[in-house]
Design a protein around this motif. Sequence first.
Motif, short mmCIF file in Angstrom:
data_model
loop_
_atom_site.label_atom_id
_atom_site.label_comp_id
_atom_site.label_asym_id
_atom_site.label_seq_id
_atom_site.Cartn_x
_atom_site.Cartn_y
_atom_site.Cartn_z
N VAL A 155 20.72 -17.39 3.80
CA VAL A 155 20.77 -18.55 4.69
C VAL A 155 20.28 -19.77 3.92
CG1 VAL A 155 19.90 -19.58 6.83
CG2 VAL A 155 20.41 -17.13 6.75
N VAL A 156 21.05 -20.85 4.01
CA VAL A 156 20.73 -22.09 3.30
C VAL A 156 20.52 -23.20 4.31
CG1 VAL A 156 21.47 -23.70 1.51
CG2 VAL A 156 22.25 -21.32 1.42
N THR A 157 19.43 -23.93 4.16
CA THR A 157 19.20 -25.09 5.02
C THR A 157 19.98 -26.27 4.48
OG1 THR A 157 16.99 -24.35 5.69
CG2 THR A 157 17.48 -26.69 5.94
N ALA A 158 20.96 -26.71 5.24
CA ALA A 158 21.79 -27.85 4.87
C ALA A 158 21.41 -29.04 5.76
CB ALA A 158 23.27 -27.48 5.00
N SER A 159 22.32 -29.93 6.00
CA SER A 159 22.05 -31.07 6.87
C SER A 159 23.36 -31.78 7.20
CB SER A 159 21.10 -32.07 6.18
OG SER A 159 21.00 -33.27 6.95
N ASP A 160 23.42 -32.33 8.39
CA ASP A 160 24.62 -33.08 8.78
C ASP A 160 24.75 -34.39 8.01
OD1 ASP A 160 26.74 -32.29 10.50
OD2 ASP A 160 26.36 -34.05 11.76
N ILE A 161 23.68 -34.76 7.31
CA ILE A 161 23.76 -35.96 6.49
C ILE A 161 24.76 -35.77 5.34
CG2 ILE A 161 21.96 -35.46 4.77
CD1 ILE A 161 20.96 -38.34 5.18
#
Length: 295
Positions: free
Chosen positions: A137-143
């Motif tokens: 699991v990778v923490t991404a971002s809508d940015i």
Amino acid sequence: MADDLSARTILLTGGTSGFGRVAALDLAKRGATVAVVGRDESKGATLVERSKDLAGTIAFHQADLASQSTVRSLAATVEREYDQIDVLAHNAGLSAGSRRESPDGIELTLAVNHLAPYLLTYELLDHFCDAPDPRVVVTASDIHRRATLDLDDLQLMDGSDSLDAYARSKLANIAFTIELDDRLPDDSAVTVNCVHPGFIPSTDLFRDAPLRTRLLVRIAGLVPGVATSKQAAADRLQTLLVDPQYGSVSGQYVGSDGPADPASDATNQVVRRRLWEMSAELVGIPPDWPTPRTN
């Protein structure tokens, strides 16, 4: 969401502060063994102390993920100290205030946010692929939607600001997630997904960013309905880590309402495969991984 996690061992980077810390404690409360990775030994020791009366355990591993040799040493430690890990959670991240380089001469935000997860997954894939429910699991971002993957200037020599660098690294996270899923053999039980935890102004993520960026973050956090609490972000992360519904879903970008379509650069096969190959070159590994376990 699964309640009894006593059989799960979770490696969580970026778990000593922000919503990562909340997630680490929540997982330990439910019985999990949580191997937390962070830079600050004092924060790590405090977290371990907090976990002593919980159903599970928290162990702290000090590591600066900007350094590739440190990432490799961390992987060796994990293989030595844990018979098996069930979940590899890449949650560590930073937003540098200006263009800086890692000990390996790589733009710092790219090194920590993208290349460290890429290399750590490579080093540990065989150590968790035989778990009953193995997950990356990778923490991404809508940015990431404000960025493009300029493969001719991956290290940001163009003078992009810190927010641009961060957005580009999050776009790289999603491209990595989708490409890894595409490369895993058909008989692999490993699932790989990435998550947008929400906009969390209370995090220390932008502590090194320019004043203008820090002010924008603070102002945005005051707008009703925009900000996400650390607990809500931790809950979203934990859903991908342990919820049964994500034990069979893979290659997804998950937002507040479930799987969503990311920006086109992340799904463009030519772009993500070239990023994969460039990443392999930057960390000094062969690009043709993962090697299929069966033919």
